[in-house]
Enzyme design. Structure first.
Site, short mmCIF file in Angstrom:
data_model
loop_
_atom_site.label_atom_id
_atom_site.label_comp_id
_atom_site.label_asym_id
_atom_site.label_seq_id
_atom_site.Cartn_x
_atom_site.Cartn_y
_atom_site.Cartn_z
CG ASP A 1 -30.69 26.55 -69.86
OD1 ASP A 1 -31.05 26.96 -68.74
OD2 ASP A 1 -31.34 25.70 -70.51
CD GLU B 1 -36.55 25.92 -67.23
OE1 GLU B 1 -37.71 25.67 -66.87
OE2 GLU B 1 -36.29 26.56 -68.27
CG HIS C 1 -47.84 11.47 -110.55
ND1 HIS C 1 -49.19 11.77 -110.63
CD2 HIS C 1 -47.22 12.18 -111.52
CE1 HIS C 1 -49.38 12.65 -111.60
NE2 HIS C 1 -48.19 12.92 -112.18
CB SER D 1 -43.49 23.43 -67.03
OG SER D 1 -44.77 23.34 -67.61
N1 BES Z 1 -39.28 30.46 -66.90
C1 BES Z 1 -39.98 29.48 -67.68
C2 BES Z 1 -41.19 28.93 -66.96
C3 BES Z 1 -42.35 29.89 -66.89
C4 BES Z 1 -43.03 30.21 -68.05
C5 BES Z 1 -42.73 30.44 -65.71
C6 BES Z 1 -44.08 31.09 -68.01
C7 BES Z 1 -43.77 31.32 -65.68
C8 BES Z 1 -44.44 31.66 -66.82
C9 BES Z 1 -39.03 28.35 -68.03
O1 BES Z 1 -37.76 28.81 -68.41
C10 BES Z 1 -39.59 27.60 -69.23
O2 BES Z 1 -39.60 28.15 -70.29
N2 BES Z 1 -40.00 26.35 -69.02
C11 BES Z 1 -40.44 25.48 -70.08
C12 BES Z 1 -40.45 24.07 -69.61
C13 BES Z 1 -39.27 23.22 -69.95
C14 BES Z 1 -39.52 21.80 -69.50
C15 BES Z 1 -38.77 23.31 -71.34
C16 BES Z 1 -41.87 25.76 -70.47
O3 BES Z 1 -42.68 26.13 -69.61
O4 BES Z 1 -42.17 25.57 -71.64
MN MN Z 2 -37.06 30.22 -67.13
MN MN Z 3 -37.86 29.53 -70.50
#
Ligand code: BES
Ligand code: MN
Ligand code: MN
Length: 460
Positions: A91, A156, A216, A402
């Site tokens: 995704d 994800e 207002h 994350s």
């Molecule tokens: N691939 C990223 C995680 C990531 C971000 C790894 C920066 C290394 C550096 C992953 O797809 C992502 O965007 N994760 C989200 C978390 C999720 C719970 C929505 C994030 O980190 O915001």
């Molecule tokens: Mn990712």
């Molecule tokens: Mn991402």
């Protein structure tokens, strides 16, 4: 010719076709957050499953969830050898603001040795790296040197909400000796990196409500609490002057950075000035006493990701708005727990809310932080594999982002997790004009191939 050289030559020979196949997958707009794209996420899963079925897998399945489907594949012809579980996601993030894309997000374009499009680096390109490494073994040696399982999730980017159930239902299918997550970045151009830590996430939405309709501000201003004023005051209370989070108990479970790791982080070739330039911000900011890398990798943070309320149109409109809201996220480090932090933040917000407004707080998704057990031999093995592909030593890094899967699988199985990534910090993941460096894509395929080859020397 030794078998590995055949595999590497195959990768070089078929490089252009590999990219064309990635392009075909990126064309499918698998935006998980938008219900209008649910069919596209499904098509993306089917597209990948079809590609994997062509690679001599013993089994390729689409695993439905209460939300978007995941793809599973397995190659188990290396009797007596270790089993590696590889994870990625198919995704992608939404594309807005669409007007800022130089070429359309789902019509991938090649310019300057880069592939441009939504999901090229996060994370389709990094899943495809493994598909093509698998193909390169199957079509030269005839089979993989290890047993490999591939799980590619479809949720994800929306917090992996159905992942726990999926892993629970398929625990036996997913059993492995080692886990490899292919969804991170390299420290810098040409610098092979093994990521050994990720931050977690705790996300809440805060609603502040006052009058039942906009009033207002001449007739009512000064006599009822203004929800936008109240919200601003509440948000301002969340940090102290030293950049620390002012929520009671926020740091209770934080594992302090050790001297050895601080030294190792300080030894990385980090150019803070060019990093700052790439952000466009006028100055760095953060928790006192920590470097920029420490702040983003190993310290917890709290940020307001969005805020709304009141009159947003052209010109002046004199009102006391009825309501205001904000989205607040915390990045967590070991051993902070998303639910515990959400609870502490909720208590803080309730406590500081001024009288005269109603406050409602909803907890959105979370993820737990990860720190790899780097004394396990598999980390040295992975370093050696990436160094072979790049012809350079591999550095240990952490990342501030994350990935919910990592702790879920690590806790459920107790197996060490490798975080391999071939993104670049400036590849615009989640932003307009996401791109993938095609040399890194190629080196990523070779790194994956060397990784399988090196893991084959380990005991299961
Ligand atoms: N691939 C990223 C995680 C990531 C971000 C790894 C920066 C290394 C550096 C992953 O797809 C992502 O965007 N994760 C989200 C978390 C999720 C719970 C929505 C994030 O980190 O915001
Ligand atoms: Mn990712
Ligand atoms: Mn991402």
């Amino acid at each position: 010719m030794p078998a590995m050289q055949n595999v590497i030559d195959f990768i070089d020979t078929h490089r252009r076709r590999f990219v064309d196949e990635l392009v075909a997958w990126v064309r499918i707009p698998s935006v998980s957050s938008d219900p209008a794209h649910a069919q596209d996420v499904r098509r993306s899963a089917e597209h990948l499953a079809t590609e994997l079925r062509g690679l001599g897998a013993g089994r390729v399945e689409i695993w439905p969830t209460a939300g978007h489907p995941a793809v599973f594949g397995e190659w188990r012809q290396a009797h007596g050898k270790p089993t590696l579980l590889v994870y990625g996601h198919h995704d992608v993030q939404p594309v807005d603001p669409l007007g800022e894309w130089i070429s359309p997000p789902f019509e991938p374009a090649q310019r300057e040795g880069r592939l441009w499009g939504r999901g090229v680096v996060d994370d389709k390109g990094q899943v495809h790296i493994h598909a093509k490494a698998i193909e390169s073994f199957v079509k030269t040696v005839g089979k993989l040197p290890i047993n490999l399982k591939l799980i590619v999730e479809g949720e994800e980017e929306i917090g992996s909400v159905n992942l726990d159930a999926l892993l629970h239902d398929h625990a036996a299918d997913l059993a492995s000796d080692f886990v490899c997550v292919s969804d991170t970045a390299m420290f810098g151009r040409g610098l092979p990196s093994l990521c050994v830590g990720l931050r977690g996430l705790s996300y809440v939405e805060l609603f502040v409500e006052g009058p039942s309709l906009d009033l207002h501000s001449g007739s009512f201003g000064g006599a009822v609490m203004n929800p936008v004023n109240a919200l601003a005051k509440m948000i301002a209370s969340l940090h102290d002057e030293g950049g620390r989070v002012a929520v009671a108990g926020f740091y209770d479970d934080v594992v302090a950075l050790g001297d050895a790791e601080r030294k190792q982080i300080a030894s990385l070739p980090f150019d803070e000035q060019s990093w700052l330039r790439s952000t466009g911000a006028p100055a760095t900011w953060g928790e006192e006493g920590y470097s920029t890398l420490e702040r983003t990798w190993a310290r917890p943070t709290l940020d307001c990701c969005g805020i709304g309320g009141g009159f947003q149109g052209e010109g002046a409109k004199t009102i006391i708005p009825a309501r205001a809201s904000a989205k607040i996220s915390c990045r967590l480090v070991p051993n902070q727990e998303p639910n515990d932090i959400a609870r502490k933040l909720t208590e803080h917000l309730r406590r500081v809310a001024p009288p005269g407004v109603r406050v409602r707080i909803e907890t959105l998704h979370g993820a737990r932080p990860y720190l790899a057990p780097t004394d396990h031999p598999v980390y040295g093995v992975a370093q050696r594999a990436f160094s072979k592909a790049f012809g350079k030593p591999t550095v240990f890094i952490r990342e501030g982002g994350s990935i919910p899967f990592v702790r879920t699988i690590a806790d459920a199985t107790g197996k060490p997790c490798l975080l391999m990534g071939f993104g670049q910090p400036d590849e615009n993941a989640h932003a307009p004009n996401e791109w993938l460096d095609l040399d890194n894509y190629l080196l990523g395929i070779k790194s994956a191939a060397y990784l399988y080859d090196e893991i084959a020397t380990m005991a299961p």
